[in-house]
Design an enzyme around this catalytic site. Structure first.
Site, PDB file in Angstrom:
ATOM      1  N   ASP A 138      -3.148  -2.902  -5.433  1.00  0.00           N
ATOM      2  CA  ASP A 138      -3.698  -2.197  -6.900  1.00  0.00           C
ATOM      3  C   ASP A 138      -3.900  -3.494  -7.572  1.00  0.00           C
ATOM      4  O   ASP A 138      -3.510  -4.694  -7.532  1.00  0.00           O
ATOM      5  CB  ASP A 138      -2.772  -1.525  -7.497  1.00  0.00           C
ATOM      6  CG  ASP A 138      -3.027  -0.642  -8.894  1.00  0.00           C
ATOM      7  OD1 ASP A 138      -4.596  -0.389  -8.765  1.00  0.00           O
ATOM      8  OD2 ASP A 138      -2.440  -0.778  -9.780  1.00  0.00           O
ATOM      9  N   ASP A 186       1.734  -0.595  -9.336  1.00  0.00           N
ATOM     10  CA  ASP A 186       2.591  -0.028 -10.301  1.00  0.00           C
ATOM     11  C   ASP A 186       2.651   1.293 -10.671  1.00  0.00           C
ATOM     12  O   ASP A 186       3.566   1.712 -11.672  1.00  0.00           O
ATOM     13  CB  ASP A 186       2.289  -0.930 -11.407  1.00  0.00           C
ATOM     14  CG  ASP A 186       0.724  -0.321 -12.330  1.00  0.00           C
ATOM     15  OD1 ASP A 186       0.887   0.397 -13.261  1.00  0.00           O
ATOM     16  OD2 ASP A 186      -0.342  -0.266 -11.582  1.00  0.00           O
ATOM     17  N   ASP A 200      -4.785  -3.290 -11.797  1.00  0.00           N
ATOM     18  CA  ASP A 200      -4.379  -3.362 -13.233  1.00  0.00           C
ATOM     19  C   ASP A 200      -3.058  -3.068 -13.130  1.00  0.00           C
ATOM     20  O   ASP A 200      -2.470  -2.053 -12.618  1.00  0.00           O
ATOM     21  CB  ASP A 200      -5.005  -2.120 -13.958  1.00  0.00           C
ATOM     22  CG  ASP A 200      -6.740  -2.152 -13.966  1.00  0.00           C
ATOM     23  OD1 ASP A 200      -7.137  -3.716 -14.142  1.00  0.00           O
ATOM     24  OD2 ASP A 200      -7.329  -1.350 -13.631  1.00  0.00           O
TER      25      ASP A 200
END
Length: 217
Positions: free
Chosen positions: A8, A179, A10
């Site tokens: 991922d 996250d 961001d």
């Protein structure tokens, strides 16, 4: 067949959110009204609460792209990368990617953020395969349409699955770093889900499932 490592972007590889930073940058440059930032923050909060209206959010993101020329947007993007993105690149994340590439593994960045913003960011990590939300461009201008499905939640899983099938990989052997609990559909499909600086919801799920937790910060 080389191993597949999916990341991922961001708040995982970046110590912040590229879309959010783009909004702040556009407001600073007076390209958008300050009310744009207020709306951006609402979407951001909804994302973390788990009730983001993805179609509404993408329509919102498209407004400044549709109303400016490609020449202007490319100039803005270059400055944004320098000022807002390079300072928030996680060196640990970059190191993990460099190590994977050095070991002959295949690295993919999969992000809900649109490809116009994230293509040059993926290049900063030396990653050539980007799976992102795609905005349609015709005659060198943004049309305001989204190509295919948004790369978000189940949509991210579907887009990654499609790429995996076309490139003869197997998700059940892959690693995915994220996250956000919004990435659960993909995290639950890979062999090695790794939580990076996870949000509270994801950390709790990770603990229950004995998933590996790391920090890139």
């Amino acid at each position: 067949m080389s191993k597949l490592q999916i990341f991922d972007l961001d708040n995982t590889l970046l110590e912040g959110d590229s879309d959010r930073n783009w909004g702040i940058f556009l407001a600073e440059k007076k390209v958008v009204e300050s009310s744009y930032l207020d709306e951006s923050e609402k979407f951001y909060k909804n994302y973390y609460d788990g009730n983001l209206d993805i179609d509404g959010f993408l329509s919102f993101c498209l407004k400044p792209l549709v109303s400016n020329s490609m020449e202007t947007l490319l100039e803005l993007r270059d400055e944004y990368i320098e000022k807002k993105i390079k300072p928030i690149i996680t060196m640990s994340g970059k190191k993990v990617i460099n190590e994977a590439i050095k070991n002959g593994e295949t690295v993919v960045i999969a992000t809900a953020t649109n490809d116009f913003l994230t293509k040059p960011i993926a290049e900063l990590f030396n990653v050539s395969t980007l799976i992102a939300t795609e905005f349609e461009i015709k005659n060198n201008s943004f049309t305001g349409n989204v190509v295919d499905i948004p790369c978000f939640r189940e949509g991210k899983l579907k887009k990654v699955e499609k790429w995996v099938q076309e490139n003869n990989f197997n998700l059940s052997e892959a690693t995915f770093y994220s996250d956000s609990f919004n990435d659960l559909p993909l995290l639950e499909k890979v062999k090695y889900p790794i939580i990076v600086d996870g949000d509270d919801k994801l950390k709790e799920i990770g603990n229950n499932n004995h998933w590996k937790c790391v920090s890139f910060r």
